[in-house]
Design a protein around this motif. Structure first.
Motif, PDB file in Angstrom:
ATOM      1  N   GLY A  34      -5.185  42.640   7.955  1.00 31.41           N
ATOM      2  CA  GLY A  34      -5.560  44.051   7.967  1.00 31.41           C
ATOM      3  C   GLY A  34      -4.499  44.948   8.563  1.00 31.41           C
ATOM      4  N   ASP A  35      -4.856  45.632   9.639  1.00 32.97           N
ATOM      5  CA  ASP A  35      -3.949  46.596  10.271  1.00 32.97           C
ATOM      6  C   ASP A  35      -2.968  45.961  11.250  1.00 32.97           C
ATOM      7  OD1 ASP A  35      -5.123  48.639   8.862  1.00 32.97           O
ATOM      8  OD2 ASP A  35      -6.530  49.168  10.448  1.00 32.97           O
ATOM      9  N   LEU A  36      -3.043  44.659  11.472  1.00 26.21           N
ATOM     10  CA  LEU A  36      -2.132  43.989  12.398  1.00 26.21           C
ATOM     11  C   LEU A  36      -0.777  43.764  11.740  1.00 26.21           C
ATOM     12  CD1 LEU A  36      -4.487  41.271  13.903  1.00 26.21           C
ATOM     13  CD2 LEU A  36      -3.752  43.402  14.980  1.00 26.21           C
ATOM     14  N   PRO A  37       0.273  43.600  12.542  1.00 28.78           N
ATOM     15  CA  PRO A  37       1.581  43.257  11.973  1.00 28.78           C
ATOM     16  C   PRO A  37       1.504  41.894  11.269  1.00 28.78           C
ATOM     17  CG  PRO A  37       1.771  43.852  14.292  1.00 28.78           C
ATOM     18  CD  PRO A  37       0.310  43.750  13.991  1.00 28.78           C
ATOM     19  N   PRO A  38       2.454  41.591  10.391  1.00 26.00           N
ATOM     20  CA  PRO A  38       2.446  40.304   9.685  1.00 26.00           C
ATOM     21  C   PRO A  38       2.541  39.126  10.663  1.00 26.00           C
ATOM     22  CG  PRO A  38       4.144  41.758   8.796  1.00 26.00           C
ATOM     23  CD  PRO A  38       3.573  42.429   9.992  1.00 26.00           C
ATOM     24  N   HIS A  39       1.862  38.053  10.319  1.00 34.86           N
ATOM     25  CA  HIS A  39       1.867  36.827  11.108  1.00 34.86           C
ATOM     26  C   HIS A  39       2.254  35.657  10.227  1.00 34.86           C
ATOM     27  CE1 HIS A  39      -0.213  39.239  14.080  1.00 34.86           C
ATOM     28  NE2 HIS A  39      -0.203  38.211  14.915  1.00 34.86           N
ATOM     29  N   THR A  40       2.473  34.520  10.869  1.00 34.88           N
ATOM     30  CA  THR A  40       2.794  33.301  10.161  1.00 34.88           C
ATOM     31  C   THR A  40       2.115  32.128  10.850  1.00 34.88           C
ATOM     32  OG1 THR A  40       4.586  31.908   9.365  1.00 34.88           O
ATOM     33  CG2 THR A  40       4.936  32.985  11.461  1.00 34.88           C
ATOM     34  N   LYS A  41       1.838  31.100  10.098  1.00 30.94           N
ATOM     35  CA  LYS A  41       1.374  29.832  10.667  1.00 30.94           C
ATOM     36  C   LYS A  41       2.615  28.948  10.755  1.00 30.94           C
ATOM     37  CE  LYS A  41      -3.214  30.384  10.233  1.00 30.94           C
ATOM     38  NZ  LYS A  41      -4.208  30.250  11.267  1.00 30.94           N
ATOM     39  N   THR A  52      -0.592  30.223  15.173  1.00 30.57           N
ATOM     40  CA  THR A  52      -0.331  31.503  14.517  1.00 30.57           C
ATOM     41  C   THR A  52       0.609  32.293  15.407  1.00 30.57           C
ATOM     42  OG1 THR A  52      -2.516  31.488  13.506  1.00 30.57           O
ATOM     43  CG2 THR A  52      -1.389  33.613  13.624  1.00 30.57           C
ATOM     44  N   MET A  53       1.634  32.878  14.815  1.00 32.07           N
ATOM     45  CA  MET A  53       2.644  33.637  15.561  1.00 32.07           C
ATOM     46  C   MET A  53       2.986  34.884  14.764  1.00 32.07           C
ATOM     47  SD  MET A  53       4.715  33.549  18.227  1.00 32.07           S
ATOM     48  CE  MET A  53       4.243  31.907  18.711  1.00 32.07           C
ATOM     49  N   SER A  54       3.168  35.995  15.460  1.00 29.87           N
ATOM     50  CA  SER A  54       3.584  37.195  14.733  1.00 29.87           C
ATOM     51  C   SER A  54       5.007  37.000  14.223  1.00 29.87           C
ATOM     52  CB  SER A  54       3.503  38.437  15.622  1.00 29.87           C
ATOM     53  OG  SER A  54       4.522  38.421  16.592  1.00 29.87           O
ATOM     54  N   VAL A  55       5.291  37.582  13.074  1.00 34.38           N
ATOM     55  CA  VAL A  55       6.632  37.489  12.498  1.00 34.38           C
ATOM     56  C   VAL A  55       7.644  38.112  13.458  1.00 34.38           C
ATOM     57  CG1 VAL A  55       8.104  38.300  10.609  1.00 34.38           C
ATOM     58  CG2 VAL A  55       5.838  37.365  10.116  1.00 34.38           C
ATOM     59  N   SER A  56       7.282  39.227  14.094  1.00 25.67           N
ATOM     60  CA  SER A  56       8.224  39.880  15.012  1.00 25.67           C
ATOM     61  C   SER A  56       8.557  38.974  16.198  1.00 25.67           C
ATOM     62  CB  SER A  56       7.675  41.224  15.488  1.00 25.67           C
ATOM     63  OG  SER A  56       6.453  41.061  16.169  1.00 25.67           O
TER      64      SER A  56
END
Length: 80
Positions: A34-41, A52-56
């Protein structure tokens, strides 16, 4: 503008900068919440731990650094 790669893709490898054992984490998937920054597993290759970790955060060189693929794949796989 920096020439450093500022994006990630499934299959990329990273190491936590604070990890003395240098465990390698592989990007398993990219996530949108949704409105959160992109994440990755990301998965730790020896234990299989998945987080799960944010891409940033993954791109922050104070937290992670890129790692070479620990299992290089042959350019031309053997035929059977």
């Amino acid at each position: 503008m920096s020439s450093r790669r500022r994006s990630i893709a499934v299959g990329d490898h990273f190491v936590k900068t604070s990890d003395p054992m240098q465990h390698i984490w592989r990007v398993e998937s990219l996530q949108e919440y949704g409105d959160l920054p992109p994440h990755t597993k990301i998965r730790e290759l020896k234990t299989g731990q998945l987080i799960t970790m944010s891409v940033s955060a993954l791109l922050d060189t104070r937290l992670f650094r890129r790692a070479a693929d620990p299992e290089p794949r042959p350019e031309y796989p053997e035929e059977y």
